[in-house]
Design a protein around this motif. Structure first.
Motif, mmCIF file in Angstrom:
data_model
loop_
_atom_site.group_PDB
_atom_site.id
_atom_site.type_symbol
_atom_site.label_atom_id
_atom_site.label_comp_id
_atom_site.label_asym_id
_atom_site.label_seq_id
_atom_site.Cartn_x
_atom_site.Cartn_y
_atom_site.Cartn_z
ATOM 1 N N ILE A 1 -1.840 5.248 12.835
ATOM 2 C CA ILE A 1 -3.228 4.837 13.058
ATOM 3 C C ILE A 1 -4.057 5.062 11.607
ATOM 4 O O ILE A 1 -5.041 4.128 11.522
ATOM 5 C CB ILE A 1 -3.818 6.032 14.083
ATOM 6 N N LEU A 2 -4.015 5.950 11.021
ATOM 7 C CA LEU A 2 -4.671 6.126 9.871
ATOM 8 C C LEU A 2 -4.389 5.057 8.898
ATOM 9 O O LEU A 2 -5.355 4.504 8.414
ATOM 10 C CB LEU A 2 -4.518 7.604 9.204
ATOM 11 N N ILE A 3 -3.167 4.592 8.540
ATOM 12 C CA ILE A 3 -2.869 3.319 7.788
ATOM 13 C C ILE A 3 -3.688 2.325 8.641
ATOM 14 O O ILE A 3 -3.945 1.255 7.704
ATOM 15 C CB ILE A 3 -1.301 3.343 7.794
ATOM 16 N N ALA A 4 -3.515 2.033 9.800
ATOM 17 C CA ALA A 4 -3.976 0.755 10.260
ATOM 18 C C ALA A 4 -5.400 0.646 9.999
ATOM 19 O O ALA A 4 -6.205 -0.338 10.124
ATOM 20 C CB ALA A 4 -3.643 0.794 11.845
ATOM 21 N N THR A 5 -5.943 1.923 10.259
ATOM 22 C CA THR A 5 -7.538 1.971 10.079
ATOM 23 C C THR A 5 -7.905 1.970 8.465
ATOM 24 O O THR A 5 -9.064 1.815 8.334
ATOM 25 C CB THR A 5 -8.182 3.292 10.537
ATOM 26 N N GLY A 6 -6.915 2.010 7.744
ATOM 27 C CA GLY A 6 -7.193 1.925 6.263
ATOM 28 C C GLY A 6 -7.769 3.118 5.580
ATOM 29 O O GLY A 6 -8.278 3.475 4.543
ATOM 30 N N ILE A 7 -7.343 4.227 6.341
ATOM 31 C CA ILE A 7 -7.819 5.610 5.791
ATOM 32 C C ILE A 7 -6.342 6.345 5.305
ATOM 33 O O ILE A 7 -5.423 6.617 5.514
ATOM 34 C CB ILE A 7 -8.104 6.696 6.988
ATOM 35 N N PRO A 8 -6.524 6.556 3.822
ATOM 36 C CA PRO A 8 -5.571 7.048 3.098
ATOM 37 C C PRO A 8 -5.470 8.662 3.661
ATOM 38 O O PRO A 8 -6.366 9.521 3.550
ATOM 39 C CB PRO A 8 -5.889 7.137 1.595
ATOM 40 N N SER B 1 -13.607 6.927 -4.766
ATOM 41 C CA SER B 1 -13.169 6.731 -3.125
ATOM 42 C C SER B 1 -14.292 6.665 -2.280
ATOM 43 O O SER B 1 -15.121 7.787 -2.412
ATOM 44 C CB SER B 1 -11.952 7.886 -3.085
ATOM 45 N N PRO B 2 -14.230 5.913 -1.347
ATOM 46 C CA PRO B 2 -15.350 5.914 -0.420
ATOM 47 C C PRO B 2 -14.996 7.249 0.624
ATOM 48 O O PRO B 2 -15.765 7.707 1.499
ATOM 49 C CB PRO B 2 -15.152 4.822 0.564
ATOM 50 N N TRP B 3 -13.754 7.757 0.645
ATOM 51 C CA TRP B 3 -13.369 8.932 1.559
ATOM 52 C C TRP B 3 -13.593 10.327 0.768
ATOM 53 O O TRP B 3 -13.656 11.131 1.534
ATOM 54 C CB TRP B 3 -11.769 8.875 1.813
ATOM 55 N N LEU B 4 -13.905 10.178 -0.274
ATOM 56 C CA LEU B 4 -14.109 11.546 -1.028
ATOM 57 C C LEU B 4 -15.727 11.536 -1.389
ATOM 58 O O LEU B 4 -16.412 10.586 -1.642
ATOM 59 C CB LEU B 4 -13.218 11.721 -2.298
ATOM 60 N N PRO C 1 -7.977 17.090 0.723
ATOM 61 C CA PRO C 1 -8.705 17.515 -0.506
ATOM 62 C C PRO C 1 -10.192 18.191 -0.112
ATOM 63 O O PRO C 1 -10.874 17.854 0.982
ATOM 64 C CB PRO C 1 -9.152 16.251 -1.026
ATOM 65 N N VAL C 2 -10.701 19.123 -0.908
ATOM 66 C CA VAL C 2 -11.831 19.644 -0.774
ATOM 67 C C VAL C 2 -13.052 18.842 -0.687
ATOM 68 O O VAL C 2 -14.062 19.387 -0.243
ATOM 69 C CB VAL C 2 -11.828 21.067 -1.374
ATOM 70 N N THR C 3 -12.908 17.773 -1.328
ATOM 71 C CA THR C 3 -14.042 17.003 -1.489
ATOM 72 C C THR C 3 -14.110 15.876 -0.409
ATOM 73 O O THR C 3 -14.818 14.676 -0.746
ATOM 74 C CB THR C 3 -14.014 16.267 -2.851
ATOM 75 N N THR C 4 -13.282 15.975 0.717
ATOM 76 C CA THR C 4 -13.152 14.756 1.531
ATOM 77 C C THR C 4 -14.698 14.660 2.387
ATOM 78 O O THR C 4 -15.255 15.700 2.497
ATOM 79 C CB THR C 4 -12.015 14.997 2.395
ATOM 80 N N TYR D 1 0.743 -1.157 0.103
ATOM 81 C CA TYR D 1 0.004 -0.057 0.143
ATOM 82 C C TYR D 1 0.925 1.192 -0.058
ATOM 83 O O TYR D 1 0.447 2.092 -0.680
ATOM 84 C CB TYR D 1 -0.856 -0.256 1.216
ATOM 85 N N LEU D 2 1.826 1.150 0.741
ATOM 86 C CA LEU D 2 2.620 2.490 1.004
ATOM 87 C C LEU D 2 3.609 2.565 -0.347
ATOM 88 O O LEU D 2 3.855 3.650 -0.996
ATOM 89 C CB LEU D 2 3.953 2.251 2.205
ATOM 90 N N GLU D 3 4.024 1.706 -0.979
ATOM 91 C CA GLU D 3 4.816 1.574 -2.303
ATOM 92 C C GLU D 3 3.861 2.204 -3.422
ATOM 93 O O GLU D 3 4.206 3.083 -3.898
ATOM 94 C CB GLU D 3 5.244 0.226 -2.651
ATOM 95 N N HIS D 4 2.742 1.742 -3.135
ATOM 96 C CA HIS D 4 1.674 2.342 -4.249
ATOM 97 C C HIS D 4 1.433 3.773 -4.069
ATOM 98 O O HIS D 4 1.528 4.476 -5.112
ATOM 99 C CB HIS D 4 0.357 1.428 -4.201
ATOM 100 N N LEU D 5 1.163 4.018 -2.842
ATOM 101 C CA LEU D 5 1.046 5.565 -2.282
ATOM 102 C C LEU D 5 2.318 6.307 -2.972
ATOM 103 O O LEU D 5 2.360 7.478 -3.607
ATOM 104 C CB LEU D 5 0.807 5.893 -1.012
ATOM 105 N N GLY D 6 3.453 5.874 -2.623
ATOM 106 C CA GLY D 6 4.761 6.520 -3.051
ATOM 107 C C GLY D 6 4.837 6.727 -4.542
ATOM 108 O O GLY D 6 5.230 7.802 -5.059
ATOM 109 N N LYS D 7 4.033 5.638 -5.202
ATOM 110 C CA LYS D 7 4.370 5.834 -6.610
ATOM 111 C C LYS D 7 3.518 6.925 -7.195
ATOM 112 O O LYS D 7 3.817 7.663 -8.274
ATOM 113 C CB LYS D 7 3.952 4.542 -7.459
ATOM 114 N N LEU D 8 2.515 7.336 -6.439
ATOM 115 C CA LEU D 8 1.555 7.906 -6.679
ATOM 116 C C LEU D 8 1.986 9.755 -6.254
ATOM 117 O O LEU D 8 1.297 10.713 -6.400
ATOM 118 C CB LEU D 8 0.295 7.859 -6.345
ATOM 119 N N GLY D 9 3.087 9.682 -5.645
ATOM 120 C CA GLY D 9 3.810 10.729 -5.206
ATOM 121 C C GLY D 9 3.100 11.559 -3.861
ATOM 122 O O GLY D 9 3.065 12.796 -3.604
ATOM 123 N N ILE D 10 2.325 10.647 -3.174
ATOM 124 C CA ILE D 10 1.647 11.210 -2.034
ATOM 125 C C ILE D 10 2.470 11.445 -0.922
ATOM 126 O O ILE D 10 3.552 10.718 -0.721
ATOM 127 C CB ILE D 10 0.515 10.169 -1.617
#
Ligand code: URA
Length: 275
Positions: free
Chosen positions: A156-163, A77-80, A122-125, A13-22
């Motif tokens: 905590i956010l990673i463990a909870t699955g919240i990006p 995304s369920p978060w947005l 993000p403003v759409t969160t 998951y972290l590698e994936h986010l890293g590739k997205l430049g997060i």
């Protein structure tokens, strides 16, 4: 999932986010893997099952080539939220940020700050995380939760699955109180219109209050967190969850399991808690 699988999934998951430049998420170092597992291990339910201990995999997970994560078509995304007015929100927040930067109502804070810390996300969160006030690192960098408490919040956010990059993170107070002291009531009152305006613009479905200062500003109560946590409250039309502040958890690690319970309450609400 046992802890090895969990570790591998976190890494991917972290590698994936890293590739997205997060930004802000720590790089998947060996130390981080251990820390993530350490955080999760506060929850007795997700400690490695006895069966998996009795029968270890023939090849250690750490030496196996990373499995490919199937990347299907982009999903919503369920978060947005598909917000109707992202440009309007962005403009309104920019305008508000200028007002925050110009504010000198709290003389001591205004004199000693390096900069104000408005918030980021993000403003759409659909999710807003409300902390207390910037610390030294936040004052230096200009973003919330980038110091030691922020690193724990990340875990905590990673463990909870919240990006982290899909939630808006802000503080009750926008300036650093000298020496990281607890903000006074009058400082909270001075800053409250900014907090309320941010929430009015963002219109989140959920707020998580991290610590008593946020609770007081959002829910208007001085009841201890211990009595408020474990259930949802309301701020206007937004559901509010209350939990301990990451800085407190750093000082009192035994309380981490309570915050993990609170995160599970959120996951249960969202239907993301795996049985
Ligand atoms: N950093 C923040 O930005 N907020 C807090 O409440 C603590 C540390």
């Amino acid at each position: 999932m046992d802890s090895d699988q969990w570790k591998l999934a976190s890494l991917q998951y972290l590698e994936h986010l890293g590739k997205l430049g997060i930004r802000h998420l720590p790089k998947p170092s060996a130390k981080l893997q251990d820390m993530l597992v350490e955080w999760k291990s506060v929850d007795p339910v997700i400690k490695p099952a006895v069966a998996s201990k009795a029968k270890p995999p023939s090849t250690p997970v750490t030496s196996a080539p990373p499995a490919k994560i199937p990347m299907g078509p982009p999903v919503e995304s369920p978060w947005l939220t598909p917000a109707k007015n992202p440009q309007e929100r962005t403009a309104a927040l920019s305008e508000l940020k200028v007002k925050v930067e110009a504010c000198r109502l709290c003389h001591e804070l205004a004199c000693q700050r390096k900069q104000t810390v408005f918030g980021v996300g993000p403003v759409t969160t659909r999710f807003v995380m409300v902390g207390e006030a910037p610390g030294a690192e936040e004052d230096r960098i200009g973003d919330p939760f980038v110091g030691p408490a922020g690193q724990l919040l990340d875990k905590i956010l990673i463990a909870t699955g919240i990006p982290r990059d899909q939630v808006y993170i802000l503080n009750t107070i926008k300036c650093r109180p000298p020496g990281n002291r607890v903000p006074s009531d009058s400082e909270s009152e001075n800053c409250r219109p900014f907090l309320e305006a941010q929430l009015e613009i963002l219109q989140p479905d959920y707020i998580v209050c991290w610590g008593a200062v946020a609770v007081r500003a959002i829910l208007g109560t001085t009841e201890p967190i211990g009595r408020l946590r474990g259930r949802f409250h309301w701020y206007k039309k937004t559901k509010v969850l209350v939990t301990y502040h990451p800085s407190y958890l750093l000082r009192a690690p035994e309380a981490k399991k309570l915050t993990w319970e609170d995160m599970k309450t959120l996951m249960r609400e969202l239907g993301t808690l795996k049985p």
